[in-house]
Design an enzyme around this catalytic site. Sequence first.
Site, PDB file in Angstrom:
ATOM      1  N   TYR A 163      -2.548  -5.803   8.486  1.00  0.00           N
ATOM      2  CA  TYR A 163      -1.883  -5.559   7.200  1.00  0.00           C
ATOM      3  C   TYR A 163      -2.766  -6.021   6.022  1.00  0.00           C
ATOM      4  CZ  TYR A 163       2.156  -5.960   3.978  1.00  0.00           C
ATOM      5  OH  TYR A 163       3.040  -5.851   2.924  1.00  0.00           O
ATOM      6  N   LYS A 213      -4.162  -3.809   3.044  1.00  0.00           N
ATOM      7  CA  LYS A 213      -3.670  -4.065   1.686  1.00  0.00           C
ATOM      8  C   LYS A 213      -4.799  -4.364   0.708  1.00  0.00           C
ATOM      9  CE  LYS A 213       0.778  -3.436   1.705  1.00  0.00           C
ATOM     10  NZ  LYS A 213       1.254  -2.134   1.159  1.00  0.00           N
TER      11      LYS A 213
END
Length: 302
Positions: A167, A171
Amino acid sequence: MAGEIRFDGKVAIVTGAGGGLGRQHALELARRGARVVINDLGGSVDGTGGSSEAAQKVVEEIKAFGGQAIANGASVTDDAGVKQLVDQTMGEWGRIDVLVANAGILRDKSFSKMEIADFEAVMAVHVMGTVKPTKAVWEIMRAQNYGRIVVTTSSTGLYGNFGQTNYGTAKLGLVGFMNTLKLEGQKNNIHVNAISPVAATRMTENLMPPNILERLKPEYVTPGVVYLCSDEAPTGVVLTAGAGVFAVARIYETEGVYLGEGGLSVEEVRDNWDKISDPAGQAAYFNGGEQTQKFFRKMSGG
Ligand SMILES: NC(=O)c1ccc[n+]([C@@H]2O[C@H](COP(=O)([O-])OP(=O)(O)OC[C@H]3O[C@@H](n4cnc5c(N)ncnc54)[C@H](O)[C@@H]3O)[C@@H](O)[C@H]2O)c1
């Protein structure tokens, strides 16, 4: 600067708007006059399953207060689905002014336990699921000489959080995407920004106690996102938002030290570490060239 911020005549696409943060962003854009496309695959937090019901429900909420909205159940990772999302929007309303790329999933595990498939799934939804819709609206925005794009980053990308290598990679990748896209959009009045939210949604409901979650309503993030969608939006900014707090996250580079071209050594780097990392005079740059200019300035004794 004064006056109410409105979106009358504007068309916005919000991805992942069937629940959580995206739903709030879509509702507020619609309340302020935008015609909004509610995209959501309607899957679970880990990205499995799907139905367009979630998106349809938000459309009904918007219609109930007299707003205009349509539902779209495409996956943001699917080329044909993204094309259909944009074709549907253009067919219905003939323009696209705002894209809020918000759709996202989680596959949390420590790196030692993480399967490459979990890494790839998260990269696909966050990175390519932002890139594909942006690519599909880009020429439309360029032709209109107007566009506002908001990508959704995270404190995990900016700073790190245990169990989220996949993640976090995705991101911060979106911040990299924004950094160059803001430059390429400049001459066509396309502004590109990032939101780094903290909010109580199904994504975070198991991470914090209820009394804290109560203070983290997703609607507390939305004013920041809607500002980034407005005519007055800055460009190239990472806005952090949660619990009613708003701040800007930046990458700063220290002034650094010129060690000369002759006699450079590993030991010189070690011996100058305090100066290399000294925050006095640190700066944030708007493009990579500004960093190179600093190198040349220092090389010339400046
Ligand atoms: N909640 C937080 O504290 C927090 C913190 C940092 C970043 N974020 C980011 O904010 C965004 C919204 O998250 P949320 O907290 O509202 O969670 P959420 O799970 O409620 O919302 C995400 C939405 O995206 C949709 N979605 C997932 N994959 C999709 C796909 N392939 N195509 C279309 N839609 C898809 C889901 O169905 C869901 O409705 C995400 O990008 C998330 O990573 C959230």
